[in-house]
Design an enzyme around this catalytic site. Structure first.
Site, PDB file in Angstrom:
ATOM      1  N   SER A  45       0.691  -1.093  -0.136  1.00 55.60           N
ATOM      2  CA  SER A  45      -0.136  -0.118  -0.076  1.00 55.60           C
ATOM      3  C   SER A  45       0.909   1.220   0.198  1.00 55.60           C
ATOM      4  O   SER A  45       0.679   2.153  -0.708  1.00 55.60           O
ATOM      5  CB  SER A  45      -0.758   0.203   1.183  1.00 55.60           C
ATOM      6  OG  SER A  45      -0.176   0.110   2.399  1.00 55.60           O
ATOM      7  N   GLU A  46       1.988   1.083   0.653  1.00 53.71           N
ATOM      8  CA  GLU A  46       2.948   2.288   0.670  1.00 53.71           C
ATOM      9  C   GLU A  46       4.451   1.634   0.568  1.00 53.71           C
ATOM     10  O   GLU A  46       4.631   0.483   1.337  1.00 53.71           O
ATOM     11  CB  GLU A  46       2.907   3.383   1.617  1.00 53.71           C
ATOM     12  CG  GLU A  46       1.571   4.227   1.479  1.00 53.71           C
ATOM     13  CD  GLU A  46       0.493   4.185   2.386  1.00 53.71           C
ATOM     14  OE1 GLU A  46      -0.337   4.619   2.106  1.00 53.71           O
ATOM     15  OE2 GLU A  46       0.641   3.117   3.159  1.00 53.71           O
ATOM     16  N   THR A  47       5.370   2.412  -0.105  1.00 52.13           N
ATOM     17  CA  THR A  47       6.821   2.411   0.054  1.00 52.13           C
ATOM     18  C   THR A  47       7.259   3.488   0.420  1.00 52.13           C
ATOM     19  O   THR A  47       6.938   4.693  -0.105  1.00 52.13           O
ATOM     20  CB  THR A  47       7.410   1.671  -1.183  1.00 52.13           C
ATOM     21  OG1 THR A  47       6.829   0.444  -1.605  1.00 52.13           O
ATOM     22  CG2 THR A  47       8.790   1.465  -1.105  1.00 52.13           C
TER      23      THR A  47
END
Length: 229
Positions: A45-47
């Protein structure tokens, strides 16, 4: 050359279960033009791409990407970044992201960040009547308007405990396991401290202030290193 990506789970329960996967990358190892591609390929969902603090300093910089776009602020990547830096022997007091300066604090196993409520996206907040109704919600029913949808209901109103889910198909996130930015928004919306149980069972603790700041806290587990070209 392969790039090392540390994979964390942020906002686990006390037993280290559940939590939202996060890719963490040393920004020095990546051309800025490749950040979005890497985040897309990883599929979390995020990096977050972190510029390490200079020697003797307690502030770092970071950029956060979903599989489709860069975000000015997000909660689970900033909590994860604070934890990751302390684990590497570089605890910080502030983390600079495009939205502003995030305050970072540590208490035993818990890492906290403080952010302005207006840094978080304007989620469409859905008050759901029961836990069963929340569990039955289908993310595919919330994918036609480009909005980010946050569904919630009380588990224990007196104790300030809620159950929640978050859908953001426009960001490449069909359903998010634990969403720090949404925790900021729902805390502002309800104007009180909360314990949030999201997704399959991730735990987010929040503290509300009437001045517009919200502290988001949680536990983090290291799931090892993944390499990506």
């Amino acid at each position: 050359m392969a790039i090392d990506v540390t994979v964390l789970r942020v906002f686990t329960d006390q037993d280290g279960t559940f939590g939202n996967p996060l890719g963490v990358v040393d920004a020095a190892a990546v051309d800025p033009r490749d950040r979005q591609r890497i985040a897309t390929d990883l599929g979390y969902s995020e990096t977050i791409f972190i510029t390490l603090p200079r020697e003797g300093m307690h502030s770092a910089q970071a950029h956060i990407h979903t599989p489709t776009t860069e975000l000015p602020f997000a909660g689970h990547p900033t909590v994860g970044a604070g934890w990751w830096l302390r684990d590497r022997g570089m605890p910080i007091k502030t983390l600079q992201v495009p939205a502003g300066i995030v305050q970072v604090t540590y208490r035993d196993e818990v890492t906290s960040v403080s952010a302005r409520a207006d840094w978080a996206p304007a989620f469409s907040i859905h008050d759901v009547a029961t836990v069963d109704e929340l569990a039955a919600a289908d993310p595919d029913d919330y994918d036609d308007d480009g909005a980010e949808h946050y569904l919630w209901t009380w588990l224990d109103k007196e104790a300030g405990t809620i159950r929640s889910r978050m859908f953001a198909p426009s960001l490449g996130i069909r359903e998010d396991e634990a969403t720090g930015a949404a925790a900021v928004r729902i805390t502002e919306y309800l104007s009180q401290d909360l314990t949030i149980v999201q997704g399959k069972g991730s735990i987010i603790e929040t503290t509300w202030t009437p001045e517009g700041w919200v502290q988001v806290a949680g536990r983090v587990v290291d799931d090892g290193v993944r390499q990506i070209d």
